[in-house]
Write an enzyme that holds these catalytic residues in place. Structure first.
Site, short mmCIF file in Angstrom:
data_model
loop_
_atom_site.label_atom_id
_atom_site.label_comp_id
_atom_site.label_asym_id
_atom_site.label_seq_id
_atom_site.Cartn_x
_atom_site.Cartn_y
_atom_site.Cartn_z
N HIS A 372 40.52 38.72 38.77
CA HIS A 372 39.69 37.61 38.86
C HIS A 372 38.08 38.04 38.23
O HIS A 372 37.56 37.16 37.66
CB HIS A 372 39.50 37.05 40.10
CG HIS A 372 39.15 35.65 40.38
ND1 HIS A 372 37.74 35.73 40.71
CD2 HIS A 372 39.48 34.46 39.95
CE1 HIS A 372 37.41 34.15 40.73
NE2 HIS A 372 38.56 33.39 40.32
N CYS A 373 37.55 38.92 38.71
CA CYS A 373 36.36 39.68 38.20
C CYS A 373 36.22 39.79 36.73
O CYS A 373 35.05 39.52 36.33
CB CYS A 373 36.17 40.83 38.71
SG CYS A 373 36.09 40.99 40.68
#
Length: 384
Positions: A372-373
């Site tokens: 997600h980062c």
């Protein structure tokens, strides 16, 4: 790589052991800048047509960034690029992927990512697109990018190019830009698309981003900037990782009213992140969302630290940092087969119409982040 700060897992791992560039030169069209009108904490900004959608809604594309800094990654730079290319190729099976790369590194990024990924010249410093790419909202039905003025997670690292990514990207694509009245990052926010926002207090009510601002004032600014109706504050963890505990590694929505919560492995000693998870669970168990619904809270497992295949004091072993794309969910895989299978089954249960795709990201995780980062979705109809 040499960690700048202790990570969310470094203390836990130690306790366990004891117990046992220049901007891209492409032609750009200036985006129209939209400045939000002032509003009070009680004003319903959703009524103005401003809305932050949920990640499971339709995406036009996914943005990613090609890591450039030897000063950050050292000898791990080739390995982290392999991880980024692996994610890009996997996501490109389901939706359009645009990789931002420094002009001199564009060819190498294209070769690694393959023809299904579009690589564009745009100066970046590191891979954390979730935090540097603008946060997208709908403003009267039109996609608009919010520039939260990324400052290296409270000036903990220098990111001169990444601080300009939001404005430059919006200009390139002709997307209107809203200047946020506060400093933050995309990983700080989790929304259900129906007016509810989860935020960790440690990552935003913090003098390294917003000196002198109270939580009430920041809440009012979040409402007017993102069009949310209710902000639920979680305590988080201050100063123990570079992000000051982004919510996207702690708790995530799978639909309105349902939250997946990162939980420590039962065989590891409690640390500040475990206490933050306990506090988040206590808050959510008593809270309701913007529509008045109570939350169903589902615990995500943690892998056994002796079973994971990655290493390093900064290693982030949370399954909460998954990414929802069109018809798919991308889940980190850590090498603990039992925990990996359990996490995948939970995601399959909560996203039954999507393929759940595990991706190995050992080097990204060793640098303190996850899938997600490294990704950022732009809402809209899928690009052909």
């Amino acid at each position: 790589m040499s960690p700048l700060l202790p990570s969310r897992r470094s203390t836990l791992r130690a306790a366990t052991a004891l117990g046992a560039a220049v901007l891209g030169t492409s032609a750009c069209r200036s985006g129209d800048e939209a400045t939000p009108a002032p509003s009070g904490p009680g004003e319903d900004t959703a009524a103005k047509g401003l809305r932050m959608g949920a990640e499971w809604e339709s995406h036009a594309r996914t943005f990613m960034s090609w890591p450039a800094l030897t000063s950050v990654w050292g000898e791990d730079l080739p390995s982290v690029r392999e991880d980024i290319a692996r994610i890009a190729r996997a996501v490109a099976e389901y939706e359009y992927v645009v990789m931002l790369a420094r002009p001199g590194q564009q060819a190498a990024a294209q070769k690694a990512c393959g023809r299904e990924v579009e690589v564009i010249p745009l100066a970046v410093d590191d891979l954390w697109a979730r935090d540097t790419v603008p946060v997208f909202v709908e403003d009267d039905g039109k996609v608009t990018g919010v520039d939260f003025r990324f400052n290296g997670w409270g000036d903990k690292q220098e990111h001169p190019n990444d601080g300009l990514v939001a404005a430059t990207l919006l200009s390139r694509y002709g997307i209107p830009r809203r200047k946020a009245p506060l400093v933050s990052e995309g990983g700080s926010f989790e929304t259900d698309g129906e007016g509810t926002l989860l935020v960790t207090e440690s990552s935003i009510v913090n003098d390294n981003r917003n000196p002198g601002k109270s939580r009430d004032r920041i809440e009012a600014e979040l409402k007017e900037t993102l069009g949310v109706e209710k902000v639920i504050w979680l305590k988080g963890v201050r100063g123990e990782d570079i992000t000051d505990a982004h919510v996207d590694s702690l708790v995530r929505f799978t639909e309105p009213g349902v939250a997946l919560l990162d939980r420590a492995h039962p065989d590891t000693p409690a640390d500040s992140w475990s206490r933050a998870a306990d506090q988040a669970k206590a808050v959510l168990s008593k809270a309701t969302d913007a529509k008045g619904r109570p939350f169903e809270i589902v615990d995500l497992p943690q892998p056994d630290l002796y079973e994971i295949t990655g290493e390093g004091d900064d290693f982030v072993s949370t399954y909460a940092n998954f990414y929802v794309a069109n018809d798919s969910v991308f889940l980190p895989e850590f090498g603990d087969r039992k925990a990996d299978r359990r996490a995948r089954s939970i995601l399959e249960e909560h996203f039954p119409q999507r393929d759940v795709v595990p991706v190995r990201i050992d080097t990204i995780a060793s640098g303190g982040g996850g899938i997600h980062c490294a990704t950022h979705d732009e809402p809209g109809s899928p690009v052909d």
